[in-house]
Design an enzyme around this catalytic site. Structure first.
Site, PDB file in Angstrom:
ATOM      1  N   GLU A 190       0.843  -1.197   0.000  1.00 27.82           N
ATOM      2  CA  GLU A 190       0.000   0.000   0.000  1.00 27.82           C
ATOM      3  C   GLU A 190       0.877   1.245   0.000  1.00 27.82           C
ATOM      4  OE1 GLU A 190      -3.768   1.972   2.493  1.00 27.82           O
ATOM      5  OE2 GLU A 190      -2.941   0.028   3.071  1.00 27.82           O
ATOM      6  N   TYR A 246      -7.004  -8.857  11.691  1.00 23.18           N
ATOM      7  CA  TYR A 246      -5.703  -8.503  12.257  1.00 23.18           C
ATOM      8  C   TYR A 246      -5.580  -9.057  13.677  1.00 23.18           C
ATOM      9  CZ  TYR A 246      -4.645  -5.277   8.436  1.00 23.18           C
ATOM     10  OH  TYR A 246      -4.362  -4.731   7.205  1.00 23.18           O
ATOM     11  N   GLN A 268       2.258  -5.866   5.741  1.00 25.85           N
ATOM     12  CA  GLN A 268       2.457  -5.595   4.330  1.00 25.85           C
ATOM     13  C   GLN A 268       3.870  -6.001   3.951  1.00 25.85           C
ATOM     14  OE1 GLN A 268       1.337  -1.591   3.233  1.00 25.85           O
ATOM     15  NE2 GLN A 268      -0.689  -1.807   4.146  1.00 25.85           N
ATOM     16  N   GLU A 291      -6.241  -9.019   3.781  1.00 25.98           N
ATOM     17  CA  GLU A 291      -5.455  -8.277   4.772  1.00 25.98           C
ATOM     18  C   GLU A 291      -5.451  -9.090   6.068  1.00 25.98           C
ATOM     19  OE1 GLU A 291      -6.049  -4.090   5.504  1.00 25.98           O
ATOM     20  OE2 GLU A 291      -6.660  -3.718   3.430  1.00 25.98           O
ATOM     21  N   ASN A 342     -12.487  -1.321  -1.344  1.00 28.88           N
ATOM     22  CA  ASN A 342     -11.783  -1.879  -0.179  1.00 28.88           C
ATOM     23  C   ASN A 342     -12.411  -1.349   1.090  1.00 28.88           C
ATOM     24  OD1 ASN A 342      -9.315  -2.889   1.458  1.00 28.88           O
ATOM     25  ND2 ASN A 342      -9.405  -0.694   1.917  1.00 28.88           N
ATOM     26  N   GLU A 343     -12.664  -2.241   2.043  1.00 32.33           N
ATOM     27  CA  GLU A 343     -13.231  -1.860   3.341  1.00 32.33           C
ATOM     28  C   GLU A 343     -14.348  -0.834   3.161  1.00 32.33           C
ATOM     29  OE1 GLU A 343     -10.289  -0.916   6.316  1.00 32.33           O
ATOM     30  OE2 GLU A 343      -9.472  -2.954   6.289  1.00 32.33           O
TER      31      GLU A 343
END
Length: 515
Positions: free
Chosen positions: A45, A259, A364, A315, A192-193
């Site tokens: 990103e 996460y 990432q 992610e 995204n999201e």
């Protein structure tokens, strides 16, 4: 996988007692599902120094580079055999307007990165630079399209620019800027999201937007897009249900973000300064992804029992506090042996659910969150490989192998928040050459796991492998000490008849090849 846990009479937080021997049985003739190589994917990103200083320094840099790409990072990513790379975000994706990042670099307009520290983005790394990078390292590109602030026309033209070989306006624009032949772009994320930084949408509203935007993302020439809907954040099962009900087979896949983080407000804790209780809690939190995956899959199964729609965990990883002295909002964190354990445990989970999981992208690739590589640009530039990098490299053999069901008998332990965690994790697969690859993870900080590895339906005459371990679970690699945590040859495996006796060291990851 069936796990038979043997709990001690009193399960205190972060304590365990191993039984005399752990048993792992691999059913070598029951393999059915391919472990998609894209499960070992990466994510880049425009955030902090992931792109600028991490992947890209520009052709005029004093840091050794290949057409602007850091030469040391290029080599490391080639060695890692990165199957797929997601770009340009993350939250950045829904503020990114792709036409700002094409053409002569000195004429590209600048923008402010409102999501990540207010940094000024000069757009010198854009579509051509990203897709050429993917070709250099042999990775499939995964484009994350702008639905939050972009138009249908903008996304449609981007697809045309990248994939059309016809006499079309965007294909001719690409030719004008130096690329004659289209790129091989298959994976396209439609937003995204969208429940958060991608527009704060309701699932019903986003479902309609997906139907609209994806309609105009055409398949040009011999290209066929794999269109990915912006899916849920961890426990939001309603989001998945609404998309399955209202989008269904119009999408090729749906994303999921998870996460391993202590919380989204206040301190998340240090990446390197933590106690044993923190470590065991982290193991429990990362393994909780399995129940999350099962619940999302159960919702998908009701509408898609043949599993045609893929689940993409695009992610995932650990999220700790930024390192002291670094720029706020750039999410630069160190990477310890604890992070390596999270990577190995999570990959083992993904491999068990490869009937539905088609891709995963750790967050990432360089200098951000649970990265593979850390770099700087001082004194000619430094690069260091993290413990997580070593896990991904050790797991290379699982790419496109056939998953083999595995039964484990081992002790479990209760950790903070009443999570119960098996002490040993294992996964196995059969490679194209007939050999079997096995991963074994022992989360205990102080006890080796004496393990009997049984092959049901196969024989073994040779064993080789590597082990990743450390003196202290807080150990990490930095520019002055790049080899604090690195793999070594594993020699503690002995064949007796058709049983393999393996002593898995405390806090270690072992990957074996059986022939």
């Amino acid at each position: 996988m069936e796990i038979k846990a043997f709990l001690t009479a009193a399960l205190a937080a972060s304590t365990l007692t191993l039984q005399a021997q752990t048993s792992v049985t691999i059913h070598a003739t029951q393999g059915q599902n391919k472990i998609y190589k894209e499960i070992y994917g990466q994510f880049a990103e425009h955030l902090g120094t992931c792109i600028y200083g991490g992947l890209w320094v520009g052709p005029g840099s004093t840091v050794p580079n290949t057409d602007g790409y850091r030469s040391d990072v290029l080599k490391a990513l080639k060695d890692l055999k990165v199957p797929v790379l997601r770009w340009p975000g993350g939250c950045f994706a829904d503020e990114y307007h792709w036409m700002d990042g094409i053409g002569p670099r000195d004429k590209r307009p600048k923008m402010q990165n409102n999501n990540w520290g207010g940094t000024i983005e000069d757009n010198s790394f854009g579509t051509n630079e990203f897709l050429n990078l993917c070709e250099l390292i042999g990775a499939e590109p995964y484009i994350s399209g702008n639905v939050g602030s972009g138009t249908v026309e903008e996304l449609a033209k981007w697809v045309e620019y990248m994939t059309s070989d016809g006499d079309t306006p965007m294909a001719n624009l690409r030719r004008k800027y130096g690329r004659q032949k289209s790129w091989n772009v298959k994976f396209l994320g439609v937003g995204n999201e969208s429940w958060g930084c991608g527009g704060n949408m309701r699932p019903e509203y986003y479902a309609d937007l997906f139907r609209r935007y994806s309609t105009y993302c055409r398949n040009y020439d011999n290209h066929h897009l794999y269109k990915i809907a912006s899916g849920a954040s961890d426990y939001d099962y309603n989001w998945t249900k609404v998309l399955m009900d209202n989008v269904g087979n119009r999408m090729s896949g749906i994303s999921l973000h998870y996460y391993t983080v202590t919380g989204w407000s206040g301190s998340k804790g240090s990446a390197t300064k933590f106690n044993n209780d923190d470590y065991y809690w982290t193991m429990g939190k990362c393994l909780e992804i399995e129940n999350v995956i099962k619940k999302h899959c159960a919702i998908m199964d009701k509408k898609d029992p043949k599993k045609k729609i893929g689940l993409l965990v695009d992610e995932w990883g650990t999220w700790w506090d930024e390192e002291p002295g670094t720029i706020r909002g750039h999410l630069y964190q160190q990477n310890s042996m604890r992070d390596a354990m999270v990577a190995a445990l999570t990959l083992n989970v993904f491999q068990r659910h490869t009937d539905r999981i088609r891709m995963a992208n750790i967050a990432q690739v360089v200098n951000v969150l649970q990265s593979m590589i850390l770099t700087d640009t001082i004194n000619g530039g430094h690069m260091v490989l993290t413990p997580t990098y070593h896990v991904f490299r050790m797991y290379n053999g699982f790419q496109d192998a056939t998953y083999l069901p595995t039964d484990i008998q081992c002790d479990s332990m209760k950790v903070r928040d009443n999570r119960v965690v098996p002490v040993v994790s294992a996964s196995a697969a059969k490679k194209a050459d007939g050999s079997i690859i096995v991963s074994l993870v022992n989360i205990s900080l102080d006890k080796a796991a004496e393990t009997a590895l049984n092959l049901d339906g196969a024989t073994v005459s040779q064993v080789s492998g590597e082990v990743l371990s450390c003196k202290n679970i807080q150990d990490y690699n930095d520019f002055n000490h790049p080899d604090n945590v690195k793999p070594t040859l594993f020699k503690d495996a002995k064949i007796k008849k058709n049983t393999l006796k393996v002593k898995i060291p405390a806090k270690s990851i072992v990957v074996l090849t059986l022939k």
